[in-house]
Design a protein around this motif. Structure first.
Motif, PDB file in Angstrom:
ATOM      1  N   ARG A  47       0.867  -1.167   0.000  1.00  9.00           N
ATOM      2  CA  ARG A  47       0.000   0.000   0.000  1.00  9.00           C
ATOM      3  C   ARG A  47       0.903   1.215   0.000  1.00  9.00           C
ATOM      4  N   ALA A  48       0.468   2.256  -0.683  1.00  9.24           N
ATOM      5  CA  ALA A  48       1.262   3.478  -0.782  1.00  9.24           C
ATOM      6  C   ALA A  48       1.232   4.219   0.548  1.00  9.24           C
ATOM      7  N   VAL A  49       2.348   4.826   0.895  1.00  6.80           N
ATOM      8  CA  VAL A  49       2.438   5.671   2.082  1.00  6.80           C
ATOM      9  C   VAL A  49       1.785   7.015   1.788  1.00  6.80           C
ATOM     10  N   ILE A  50       2.079   7.550   0.615  1.00  5.47           N
ATOM     11  CA  ILE A  50       1.551   8.845   0.189  1.00  5.47           C
ATOM     12  C   ILE A  50       0.275   8.587  -0.622  1.00  5.47           C
ATOM     13  N   PRO A  51      -0.828   9.267  -0.315  1.00  4.67           N
ATOM     14  CA  PRO A  51      -2.073   9.057  -1.068  1.00  4.67           C
ATOM     15  C   PRO A  51      -1.922   9.441  -2.545  1.00  4.67           C
ATOM     16  N   PHE A  52      -2.715   8.777  -3.388  1.00  2.00           N
ATOM     17  CA  PHE A  52      -2.649   8.997  -4.829  1.00  2.00           C
ATOM     18  C   PHE A  52      -2.696  10.473  -5.218  1.00  2.00           C
ATOM     19  N   GLU A  53      -3.637  11.234  -4.657  1.00  2.52           N
ATOM     20  CA  GLU A  53      -3.806  12.644  -5.042  1.00  2.52           C
ATOM     21  C   GLU A  53      -2.522  13.443  -4.824  1.00  2.52           C
ATOM     22  N   GLU A  54      -1.787  13.119  -3.764  1.00  2.00           N
ATOM     23  CA  GLU A  54      -0.522  13.805  -3.489  1.00  2.00           C
ATOM     24  C   GLU A  54       0.584  13.297  -4.414  1.00  2.00           C
ATOM     25  N   ARG A  55       0.619  11.980  -4.662  1.00  2.00           N
ATOM     26  CA  ARG A  55       1.660  11.426  -5.535  1.00  2.00           C
ATOM     27  C   ARG A  55       1.541  11.981  -6.949  1.00  2.00           C
ATOM     28  N   ILE A  56       0.315  12.090  -7.455  1.00  4.58           N
ATOM     29  CA  ILE A  56       0.163  12.599  -8.829  1.00  4.58           C
ATOM     30  C   ILE A  56       0.543  14.083  -8.897  1.00  4.58           C
ATOM     31  N   GLU A  57       0.281  14.848  -7.850  1.00  2.00           N
ATOM     32  CA  GLU A  57       0.684  16.262  -7.836  1.00  2.00           C
ATOM     33  C   GLU A  57       2.199  16.406  -7.808  1.00  2.00           C
ATOM     34  N   ILE A  58       2.864  15.532  -7.064  1.00  2.00           N
ATOM     35  CA  ILE A  58       4.330  15.556  -7.019  1.00  2.00           C
ATOM     36  C   ILE A  58       4.884  15.279  -8.415  1.00  2.00           C
ATOM     37  N   VAL A  59       4.355  14.256  -9.086  1.00  2.00           N
ATOM     38  CA  VAL A  59       4.822  13.911 -10.434  1.00  2.00           C
ATOM     39  C   VAL A  59       4.513  15.046 -11.410  1.00  2.00           C
ATOM     40  N   ARG A  60       3.321  15.619 -11.325  1.00  2.00           N
ATOM     41  CA  ARG A  60       2.958  16.740 -12.215  1.00  2.00           C
ATOM     42  C   ARG A  60       3.904  17.922 -12.062  1.00  2.00           C
ATOM     43  N   SER A  61       4.435  18.111 -10.868  1.00  2.00           N
ATOM     44  CA  SER A  61       5.289  19.269 -10.617  1.00  2.00           C
ATOM     45  C   SER A  61       6.709  19.087 -11.155  1.00  2.00           C
ATOM     46  N   CYS A  62       7.051  17.885 -11.560  1.00  2.00           N
ATOM     47  CA  CYS A  62       8.391  17.626 -12.092  1.00  2.00           C
ATOM     48  C   CYS A  62       8.528  18.251 -13.478  1.00  2.00           C
TER      49      CYS A  62
END
Length: 138
Positions: A47-62
């Motif tokens: 299971r992910a430690v970081i929730p999906f909504e936060e992980r996708i925002e991190i990736v989008r910011s790259c």
């Protein structure tokens, strides 16, 4: 225009994630990244430690990522049907895996190819999680 695609959980974003995104972007004009939804993470019995909504925002910011979208199916051919990528990028830890050999063959039929990047040694989300668990017990 060359469209590239890669996907992953991107939990506890680390240098290995950055390396694959940087290397992928260097080989295409447009990089689309699938971020695995929480429900699909369980296919690895994790299971992910970081929730999906936060992980996708991190990736989008790259800065190497042009588009980040949810990955809700591991079938790479289904994703190809949606976005018609020219190149699929993946870590070489999957090289010669029976499922990836099948993906490679199917993608070849539609004119797409798979490029394997060296796995970043000594860094993984699993390793970071294990280290954090040990530190918390001390």
């Amino acid at each position: 225009m060359i469209t590239g695609y890669t996907s992953g959980v991107y939990d506890l974003f680390h240098i290995g994630h950055l390396n694959i995104l940087r290397n992928a972007k260097s080989m295409c004009d447009k990089l689309i990244v699938g971020v695995t939804v929480d429900e699909l993470v369980t296919y690895k019995h994790k299971r992910a430690v970081i929730p999906f909504e936060e992980r996708i925002e991190i990736v989008r910011s790259c800065k190497y990522v042009d588009i980040a979208l949810p990955q809700d199916d591991i079938d790479k051919l289904k994703m190809w049907e949606k976005i018609k990528f020219d190149i699929l990028f993946v870590g070489d830890d999957w090289y010669q895996d029976k499922n990836w050999v099948l993906f490679e063959n199917e993608l070849k039929k539609v004119g797409s190819k798979v490029v394997y990047f060296p796995y970043t040694k000594n860094t993984s989300s699993t390793m970071i999680n294990e280290t954090l668990e040990k530190l918390r017990k001390e």
